[in-house]
Design an enzyme around this catalytic site. Structure first.
Site, PDB file in Angstrom:
ATOM      1  N   LYS A 107       0.860  -1.153  -0.058  1.00  0.00           N
ATOM      2  CA  LYS A 107      -0.071  -0.025   0.082  1.00  0.00           C
ATOM      3  C   LYS A 107       0.901   1.161  -0.140  1.00  0.00           C
ATOM      4  CE  LYS A 107      -4.259  -2.009   1.604  1.00  0.00           C
ATOM      5  NZ  LYS A 107      -3.808  -3.404   2.140  1.00  0.00           N
TER       6      LYS A 107
HETATM    7  C1  LIG Z   1      -4.630  -4.575   1.681  1.00  0.00           C
HETATM    8  C2  LIG Z   1      -3.998  -5.797   1.710  1.00  0.00           C
HETATM    9  C3  LIG Z   1      -4.421  -6.833   1.110  1.00  0.00           C
HETATM   10  C4  LIG Z   1      -5.609  -6.795   0.141  1.00  0.00           C
HETATM   11  O1  LIG Z   1      -5.518  -5.941  -0.864  1.00  0.00           O
HETATM   12  P1  LIG Z   1      -6.696  -5.517  -1.788  1.00  0.00           P
HETATM   13  O2  LIG Z   1      -6.417  -4.376  -2.711  1.00  0.00           O
HETATM   14  O3  LIG Z   1      -7.598  -4.828  -0.630  1.00  0.00           O
HETATM   15  O4  LIG Z   1      -7.402  -6.626  -2.335  1.00  0.00           O
HETATM   16  C5  LIG Z   1      -3.652  -8.214   1.140  1.00  0.00           C
HETATM   17  N1  LIG Z   1      -2.466  -8.272   1.832  1.00  0.00           N
HETATM   18  C6  LIG Z   1      -2.232  -7.069   2.346  1.00  0.00           C
HETATM   19  C7  LIG Z   1      -0.772  -7.275   3.284  1.00  0.00           C
HETATM   20  C8  LIG Z   1      -2.635  -5.968   2.479  1.00  0.00           C
HETATM   21  O5  LIG Z   1      -2.232  -4.985   3.259  1.00  0.00           O
END
Ligand SMILES: *Cc1c(COP(=O)(O)O)cnc(C)c1O
Length: 432
Positions: A107
């Protein structure tokens, strides 16, 4: 480039408005009015391009001339400033490590790019924006970190009390400055509902400028497509079918991959790997999308009962279930299977994977069992295993290394504002 709302294609705004507003007025999600294929020369040259050069070309395709070339280069240099390497574990399996950013999860790419892009658009507007973000763990720290000390922006991070790891909590609550951590008595779905309610509260919106940094914001999705190109560049054997397995919650990462494919990237199959929160897996299998309350699992960033980017996937493929299920395979796994997979990868490859990446590996194995040909698989490792050190240490005989950038926040004392899961509590904070 214009962006329309998934609820009404006639409702169009500029890229600038889409990113500053987050969600369309009619509660739809913004989609680019076209996703053009990148030119053949781009793909021919891919192996000679740096990650930042790739990011620039891909971003340009979504933003066109709404940001000047120089400014866009500047934003990319300051946000896409760490690598996305693939680690080859075996002939058919590579791990795409997306955790080399400051908060150790993928993210960081989206949050940092979005923060700097918003900063660019806000410059000279003399406007203060409040970013409201709900987090199941990783979004909050990435967004808070991305926006820390960005001028003109305040951030409120809502997280479910006691439902995120201690490390995740430290990452959110120890920043201070323009970042406020709000601890909600409830689940992630409650946090998401509170955010959505604020966005349609006309009375509140007449008093403050609200924006969103959840993956509903198109400004977070665009940079997530960069690393599909960057990792594809690194795949050695491109003669076989190429499959990407994506640990999925709100489906933002998957949607970004689908955007990359629309731009011409030769990915043959996507895998949406889920934990027991399997609403999307059921949709792929049975054709029905039935949101439900989320359940807690060890891969908590995927504990989502009503994935927000589903609307974008449906829009992209004109609600054609056959097209979607031909392109995307999906499978859900238990916590026990997840732990076994972490142990297996450690025993066989000396590789420590986090619970989310482990779910991605499980789904890739399952997919391989359904086909009769050799494929080249890339599993997205969405977080560093140290973020889930409790899960791993409590259940297995593995001790992940803690990177220095994580250690530094662990000794600080956090600050939160506690609220119930009632909207009136949140509104009160927002108005003060
Ligand atoms: C947010 C997150 C996900 C899920 O991703 P999405 O884009 O919401 O499907 C998977 N793994 C981790 C470690 C995350 O932080």
């Amino acid at each position: 480039m214009q962006y329309y709302s998934t609820n009404n294609k006639e409702n169009k705004v500029s890229f600038k408005q889409a990113i500053l507003q987050g969600l369309a007025n009619d509660k739809g999600l913004f989609m680019p009015e076209k996703i053009s294929r990148l030119p053949e020369t781009f793909f021919k040259n891919l192996s000679h391009l740096s990650f930042q050069e790739i990011a620039f070309k891909v971003a340009r395709n979504f933003i066109e001339d709404e940001i000047s070339e120089n400014e866009l280069h500047f934003i990319i240099e300051n946000s896409i400033s760490f690598e996305a390497p693939i680690i080859k574990l075996s002939d058919d399996l590579s791990i795409l490590e997306l955790f080399h950013g400051p908060t150790l999860a993928f993210k960081d790419f989206g949050a940092r790019f979005m923060a700097r892009t918003m900063e660019y658009f806000l410059k000279g507007l003399n406007k203060e924006i409040t970013i409201l973000v709900a987090t199941s763990g990783d979004t909050g720290s990435a967004v808070a970190n991305g926006f820390l000390n960005v001028e003109g922006i305040k951030v409120l991070v809502l997280f479910p009390s006691g439902k995120i790891s201690k490390i995740q909590e430290k990452q959110i609550t120890t920043l201070g400055n323009n970042i406020t951590a709000v601890e909600v008595e409830g689940t992630f779905d409650d946090c998401q509902r509170l955010v959505k309610t604020a966005f349609v509260d006309e009375n509140l919106k007449s008093k403050i400028n609200l924006s969103s940094a959840n993956s509903i914001n198109i400004g977070r999705l665009i940079p997530q497509s960069f690393y599909y190109f960057e990792s594809y560049k690194q795949i050695e054997n491109k003669d076989q079918k190429i499959v990407y397995s994506v640990p999925s919650g709100n489906l933002g990462n998957l949607t970004a991959g689908l955007f990359a494919k629309e731009m011409g990237l030769q990915i043959n199959k996507f895998i949406a790997a889920t934990n027991k929160n399997d609403v999307f897996t059921k949709f792929i299998g049975e054709g029905k999308f039935l949101p439900k309350a989320s359940v807690e699992t060890l891969s908590n960033a995927m504990d989502v009962g009503d994935p927000s980017n589903f609307a974008r996937i449906i829009d992209l493929y004109k609600n054609d279930h056959k097209v979607i299920s031909d392109l995307i395979f999906s499978k859900s796994f238990s916590d026990e299977e997840t732990l076994n997979k972490i142990q297996y990868l450690y025993d066989n490859f000396k590789y420590v994977i986090d619970p989310h990446g482990a779910v991605g590996c499980l789904a890739f194995d399952q997919y391989k069992n359904t086909i009769n040909e050799n494929v080249s698989g890339v599993v997205l490792e969405t977080a560093h295993p140290a973020k889930f050190i409790n899960v791993i240490e409590d259940n297995l005989n593995i001790i992940p290394e803690i990177p220095d950038r994580l250690k530094s926040c662990l000794n600080k004392i956090g600050n939160t504002i506690k609220i119930s899961n009632q909207y009136k509590d949140l509104k009160e904070i927002l108005q003060n």
